[in-house]
Motif scaffolding. Structure first.
Motif, PDB file in Angstrom:
ATOM      1  N   UNK A 134       0.823  -1.210   0.000  1.00  0.00           N
ATOM      2  CA  UNK A 134       0.000   0.000   0.000  1.00  0.00           C
ATOM      3  C   UNK A 134       0.861   1.265   0.000  1.00  0.00           C
ATOM      4  N   UNK A 135       0.463   2.232  -0.820  1.00  0.00           N
ATOM      5  CA  UNK A 135       1.206   3.495  -0.837  1.00  0.00           C
ATOM      6  C   UNK A 135       0.279   4.682  -0.585  1.00  0.00           C
ATOM      7  N   UNK A 136       0.870   5.723  -0.057  1.00  0.00           N
ATOM      8  CA  UNK A 136       0.210   7.004   0.173  1.00  0.00           C
ATOM      9  C   UNK A 136       0.886   8.036  -0.716  1.00  0.00           C
ATOM     10  N   UNK A 137       0.085   8.803  -1.441  1.00  0.00           N
ATOM     11  CA  UNK A 137       0.604   9.739  -2.437  1.00  0.00           C
ATOM     12  C   UNK A 137       0.367  11.173  -1.971  1.00  0.00           C
ATOM     13  N   UNK A 138       1.447  11.902  -1.681  1.00  0.00           N
ATOM     14  CA  UNK A 138       1.359  13.284  -1.217  1.00  0.00           C
ATOM     15  C   UNK A 138       1.692  14.257  -2.344  1.00  0.00           C
ATOM     16  N   UNK A 139       1.029  15.413  -2.353  1.00  0.00           N
ATOM     17  CA  UNK A 139       1.260  16.413  -3.404  1.00  0.00           C
ATOM     18  C   UNK A 139       1.138  15.725  -4.771  1.00  0.00           C
ATOM     19  N   UNK A 140      -0.001  15.095  -5.000  1.00  0.00           N
ATOM     20  CA  UNK A 140      -0.160  14.140  -6.105  1.00  0.00           C
ATOM     21  C   UNK A 140      -0.094  14.753  -7.495  1.00  0.00           C
ATOM     22  N   UNK A 141      -0.534  16.009  -7.640  1.00  0.00           N
ATOM     23  CA  UNK A 141      -0.617  16.586  -8.978  1.00  0.00           C
ATOM     24  C   UNK A 141      -1.582  15.781  -9.831  1.00  0.00           C
ATOM     25  N   UNK A 142      -1.250  15.645 -11.101  1.00  0.00           N
ATOM     26  CA  UNK A 142      -2.107  14.903 -12.026  1.00  0.00           C
ATOM     27  C   UNK A 142      -1.899  13.397 -11.947  1.00  0.00           C
ATOM     28  N   UNK A 143      -0.929  12.953 -11.133  1.00  0.00           N
ATOM     29  CA  UNK A 143      -0.793  11.519 -10.906  1.00  0.00           C
ATOM     30  C   UNK A 143       0.287  10.814 -11.694  1.00  0.00           C
TER      31      UNK A 143
END
Length: 411
Positions: free
Chosen positions: A2-11
């Protein structure tokens, strides 16, 4: 994992990690349009997995709207996109929402945190253009909040991405502080400058990639083998229909089959028939003449046009001493473009189309291809917003290769 995505932007970063087998628990992003882009991409992955991509294609063809698309999938598919400005006042609210996302996913822990704070405050160009060198920009210190997430979730590994200027911002003091805070949080790390071109992306784009791992976890910074390919920028655009300034051609309008680079990079797959965001800006006559002049300098003499080389009737700016490369051709006979940046959202002067028969700046889709986004990746919002999202992103192909290496090491 599992990952957590910070400051994701458009991905762009999360796209690579999702494709490498990681499970995205939550994505935190402040920009409304980028959040909607992330939702739409989540829906794509879900529909593709269950074999109902036709519904997604209906959305691309504007046969259904976003509400109809989102309501066709389980709520958890879109509700893990959390629109927040990450700051000290709302950390607890973000943590609460992440807890809900973890509960829905039956996730007991976060294995990986990825992301990078907005880079404008660290950018060398950004500092040069700001009268205070961006010393008063609050984005300088968002790395401190990134580390708060490390303390909270204690992932096995984290990825922190940013511009090369991170090393020199505030005479290097910010990076020194970042390093100390990482170590005090219980992590070992390495920081390397990686170029997206070495990952098979048709772009010279150097970025600092910091990879850290918990002190009690056995891990090493992955070794990246350079990806070789023979195609050039002309090949990257070869199946796209030509455009006049201000024209758009969307729908099932590819003019030829995908070449090996487009297939191998994941930009196109054999099922792709719908082209979106192939939109070109309108240009005034003076800019078109400058674009043509820039093309001629490159293809006849392999010289990059400088602003002070233009004849007087084409010069509208008084500054003839700095930022002279404000007009630049994306050279078709090279294997790479110069770095794609968010400034493309303001004008296209720095990204002139390579084809002498198409005197214009590049389209949204062409800029997305330079960044290695798949053609089936849809950007929400206006054209300006789409350009900004693309310019700020991590190239998905680079992210995918990096993620695969990390996945192997974590296993």
């Amino acid at each position: 994992m599992n990952y957590l995505d910070l400051f994701s932007g458009a991905g762009g970063l999360s796209e690579g990690f999702t494709n490498a087998g990681f499970n995205g628990i939550a994505h935190i992003e402040i920009d409304e349009n980028a959040c909607k882009t992330l939702k739409t991409r989540n829906v794509y992955h879900y529909l593709n997995e269950i074999g109902n991509i036709d519904l997604y294609n209906k959305y691309l063809l504007k046969q259904i709207n976003a509400e109809e698309l989102y309501s066709s999938v389980p709520k958890y598919i879109t509700e893990n996109i959390l629109q927040y400005e990450i700051n000290e006042s709302n950390l607890e609210s973000i943590y609460d929402d992440i807890s809900e996302c973890m509960s829905i996913n039956n996730a007991s822990e976060i294995d990986l945190i990825i992301g990078g704070p907005p880079c404008q405050a660290y950018s060398i160009i950004g500092r040069a253009r700001d009268s205070n060198g961006m010393k008063n920009d609050i984005r300088n210190y968002l790395y401190i909040l990134y580390i708060e997430f490390l303390k909270k979730y204690k992932p096995k590994v984290f990825i922190f991405e940013n511009v090369v200027g991170l090393f020199s911002a505030h005479e290097g003091k910010l990076y020194q502080d970042l390093a100390i805070r990482i170590q005090e949080s219980g992590y070992t790390f390495e920081a390397k400058i990686l170029d997206s071109f070495d990952f098979g992306v048709m772009q010279k784009r150097k970025r600092v990639i910091i990879i850290g791992w918990r002190n009690d976890y056995s891990f090493n910074y992955p070794i990246i083998e350079k990806v070789e390919f023979k195609e050039n920028i002309f090949d990257l655009f070869s199946d796209l229909p030509s455009l006049k300034p201000g024209e758009q051609k969307n729908g099932a309008v590819y003019i030829k089959n995908a070449n090996s680079y487009l297939i191998n990079s994941g930009i196109r797959n054999l099922e792709d028939t719908i082209l979106t965001w192939h939109n070109s800006r309108s240009h005034i006559s003076r800019d078109l003449e400058i674009y043509q002049t820039a093309q001629e300098y490159w293809y006849k003499n392999k010289i990059r046009l400088k602003y002070d080389m233009l004849p007087p009737h084409l010069q509208s700016q008084n500054n003839l001493k700095s930022f002279l490369d404000r007009y630049k051709v994306v050279a078709g006979d090279l294997q790479y473009s110069h770095t794609m940046v968010a400034h493309i959202s303001r004008d296209g002067h720095y990204y002139i189309h390579p084809d002498i028969n198409q005197i214009r700046s590049i389209s949204v889709r062409e800029s997305a291809r330079i960044q290695s986004f798949p053609d089936n990746y849809y950007f929400e919002g206006s054209r300006t917003s789409a350009f900004k999202q693309i310019g700020n992103a991590v190239p998905p192909l680079m992210a995918k290769i990096l993620a695969k290496k990390i996945y192997e090491n974590m296993k």
